[in-house]
Enzyme design. Structure first.
Site, mmCIF file in Angstrom:
data_model
loop_
_atom_site.group_PDB
_atom_site.id
_atom_site.type_symbol
_atom_site.label_atom_id
_atom_site.label_comp_id
_atom_site.label_asym_id
_atom_site.label_seq_id
_atom_site.Cartn_x
_atom_site.Cartn_y
_atom_site.Cartn_z
ATOM 1 N N CYS A 130 0.834 -1.202 0.000
ATOM 2 C CA CYS A 130 0.000 0.000 0.000
ATOM 3 C C CYS A 130 0.874 1.259 0.000
ATOM 4 O O CYS A 130 2.043 1.235 -0.450
ATOM 5 C CB CYS A 130 -0.974 -0.021 1.172
ATOM 6 N N ASP A 199 -3.863 1.365 9.807
ATOM 7 C CA ASP A 199 -5.068 2.198 9.938
ATOM 8 C C ASP A 199 -5.565 2.199 11.367
ATOM 9 O O ASP A 199 -6.219 3.143 11.810
ATOM 10 C CB ASP A 199 -6.157 1.695 8.995
HETATM 11 C C1 RUB Z 1 -4.208 3.069 3.314
HETATM 12 C C2 RUB Z 1 -3.436 2.136 4.187
HETATM 13 C C3 RUB Z 1 -2.189 2.684 4.822
HETATM 14 C C4 RUB Z 1 -2.546 3.235 6.211
HETATM 15 C C5 RUB Z 1 -1.395 4.030 6.824
HETATM 16 O O1 RUB Z 1 -5.427 2.520 2.863
HETATM 17 O O2 RUB Z 1 -3.803 1.010 4.431
HETATM 18 O O3 RUB Z 1 -1.229 1.685 4.995
HETATM 19 O O4 RUB Z 1 -3.676 4.092 6.111
HETATM 20 O O5 RUB Z 1 -1.133 5.191 6.063
HETATM 21 P P1 RUB Z 1 -6.347 3.381 1.863
HETATM 22 P P2 RUB Z 1 -0.440 6.476 6.730
HETATM 23 O O6 RUB Z 1 -5.529 3.680 0.649
HETATM 24 O O7 RUB Z 1 -7.524 2.488 1.595
HETATM 25 O O8 RUB Z 1 -6.751 4.639 2.621
HETATM 26 O O9 RUB Z 1 0.841 5.982 7.316
HETATM 27 O O10 RUB Z 1 -0.232 7.448 5.606
HETATM 28 O O11 RUB Z 1 -1.366 6.978 7.784
#
Ligand code: RUB
Length: 317
Positions: A130, A199
């Site tokens: 991701c 998340d």
């Molecule tokens: C995003 C996702 C990221 C976390 C952490 O999922 O799973 O790994 O949100 O991101 P989506 P961050 O694309 O469905 O929102 O470290 O930027 O908070």
């Protein structure tokens, strides 16, 4: 009673729901900023009307996506900072609270990056899943420390956030190998660290992150590759301390099977969970701005941070 919700709030809510704004930290930042705009633009004439309007705006932002706990945590932070006896005092307190929240978010990500960078050695290859700004902060700091890194970037079906990660890493000059998700196990033999974001982190140390994280973690454990989760404390889920589970977002079937393809295939059920749960035994370290923790001990930090306040809806007083 109907409250006037500012377009900045409805636009942010739409963009979060459509994933124009995505990733847990970015969602939290955008939601807090939108609450600030609501406060500035409010025409409420009484303190009670102002407070009710802010809570309505928070609810609209909260109803967009259910899994990233950074969103309710951000809304709660801002609304808890709302205080005063007049509309102008209340407005000023919300604006100050939003500014403070956004500053702390940036600072936390920076501090976490410094801590996480210590786990990465010169010459290491990381594998990503991701796109996580917390995870990339660790990479950024390792690069700033003069370490050379390479990355194997998982595409991350169905929305291909791996492309965002790849672009960012290339901007920083990191050599990137992009692979389809199904190739991950093969390339784990060339990987020194799996590095992902979160998340939400549950009180038992489970990591809720983009669908596919748990399978990657199981495979990495089997290959002996350490799994590092970069997650600022904004990702800690207070409700899980009292036994609540984290809701996993189910997204539109169209993201996986467009209507024309469905017409070719015939009547099938499509399931599109956006996140999954990685049990703590597959995770080596959760890196936060407060230090790094074995997942099983994260509850100690949660007790320290949340005390008796285990959440509730952000707009509840
Ligand atoms: C995003 C996702 C990221 C976390 C952490 O999922 O799973 O790994 O949100 O991101 P989506 P961050 O694309 O469905 O929102 O470290 O930027 O908070």
């Amino acid at each position: 009673m109907e409250y006037e919700i500012h377009p900045a709030v409805t636009d942010a809510a739409d963009d979060i729901a459509d994933m124009e704004i995505r990733g847990a930290a970015t969602i939290a930042d955008a939601a807090a900023a939108a609450l600030g705009e609501q406060a500035v633009a409010s025409t409420a004439e009484t303190p009670a009307a102002f407070q009710a309007e802010m809570r309505t705006a928070a609810r609209e932002l909260h109803e967009t996506r259910p899994t990233a706990v950074s969103l309710p945590n951000a809304l709660r932070y801002v609304l808890r900072g709302m205080e005063g006896d007049t509309v102008s005092e209340l407005r000023a307190s919300v604006v100050a609270s939003v500014d403070e929240f956004r500053r702390e978010l940036d600072q936390a990500q920076d501090n976490l990056g410094q801590i996480g960078a210590n786990r990465l050695r010169d010459g290491d290859t990381i594998m990503t899943h991701c796109h996580s700004t917390d995870a990339l902060s660790c990479v950024r700091h390792a690069l700033d420390d003069g370490k050379e890194l390479s990355a194997i970037v998982k595409e991350t079906r169905p929305r291909k956030q791996g492309h965002i990660t790849a672009r960012q890493l290339r901007e920083w000059g990191v050599p990137v190998t992009l692979i389809v998700d199904n190739a991950a196990r093969r390339y784990l033999d060339d990987t020194d660290h799996v590095l992902v974001g979160a998340d939400a982190i549950a009180a038992d140390g489970s990591v809720i992150n983009k669908i596919g994280t748990s399978g990657l973690a199981v495979n990495a454990r089997e290959r002996g590759v350490p799994i590092m989760v970069a997650a600022q404390t904004l990702k800690l889920h207070p409700g899980t301390m009292t036994g609540h589970t984290v809701e996993i977002e189910m997204r539109d079937e169209e993201e996986i099977l467009p209507d024309d393809k469905r017409a070719e295939i015939g009547d099938v059920t499509v399931e599109n969970p956006a996140f999954d749960v990685t049990p703590p035994r597959y995770v080596d370290a959760i890196v936060t701005e407060r230090g790094q923790f074995p997942p099983e001990s994260i509850v100690t930090l949660m007790r320290e941070l949340f005390g008796d306040q285990h959440g509730g809806e952000p707009w509840e007083r």
